[in-house]
Design a protein around this motif. Sequence first.
Motif, short mmCIF file in Angstrom:
data_model
loop_
_atom_site.label_atom_id
_atom_site.label_comp_id
_atom_site.label_asym_id
_atom_site.label_seq_id
_atom_site.Cartn_x
_atom_site.Cartn_y
_atom_site.Cartn_z
N CYS A 53 0.85 -1.18 0.00
CA CYS A 53 0.00 0.00 0.00
C CYS A 53 0.89 1.24 0.00
O CYS A 53 2.04 1.19 0.42
N ILE B 51 -4.61 -1.28 -16.26
CA ILE B 51 -4.03 -1.81 -15.03
C ILE B 51 -4.05 -3.33 -15.08
O ILE B 51 -4.95 -3.93 -15.67
N TYR C 285 -3.87 -6.23 -12.19
CA TYR C 285 -3.86 -6.48 -10.76
C TYR C 285 -2.88 -7.60 -10.44
O TYR C 285 -3.02 -8.72 -10.94
N ARG C 286 -1.87 -7.27 -9.65
CA ARG C 286 -0.82 -8.22 -9.33
C ARG C 286 -1.35 -9.49 -8.68
O ARG C 286 -0.89 -10.58 -8.97
N SER C 287 -2.30 -9.33 -7.76
CA SER C 287 -2.77 -10.48 -6.99
C SER C 287 -3.52 -11.51 -7.84
O SER C 287 -3.47 -12.69 -7.55
N THR C 288 -4.19 -11.04 -8.90
CA THR C 288 -5.00 -11.97 -9.71
C THR C 288 -4.53 -12.11 -11.14
O THR C 288 -4.93 -13.03 -11.84
#
Length: 93
Positions: free
Chosen positions: A13, A69, A71-74
């Motif tokens: 964050c 964008i 998303y790194r997590s998904t």
Amino acid sequence: TTNSKGYKVITGCGVIQGDGIDIEVMKKIAGSIEAAGYAADNVTYGMGGGLLQKVNRDTMSFATKLSHIVYRSTGVAADLMKQPQSDSAKFSL
């Protein structure tokens, strides 16, 4: 976590400050961050007109915005578009 100099680093964050940025504002923000015990790594500054001859998006009628964008997590990718209701001339594709 804490870095090697003892400042707190927020993982996953951060803060982006882009409006009204000039060198004096950056110094105030950096001083406040340091006084609170946080690392400068937690903040990213936008390159506003205050850093470039006081020319800004309003005087030039131009702005660069985030348009894509991942998303790194998904790993999910998405295109982004801006359509402010307050000023229809300020849309982005």
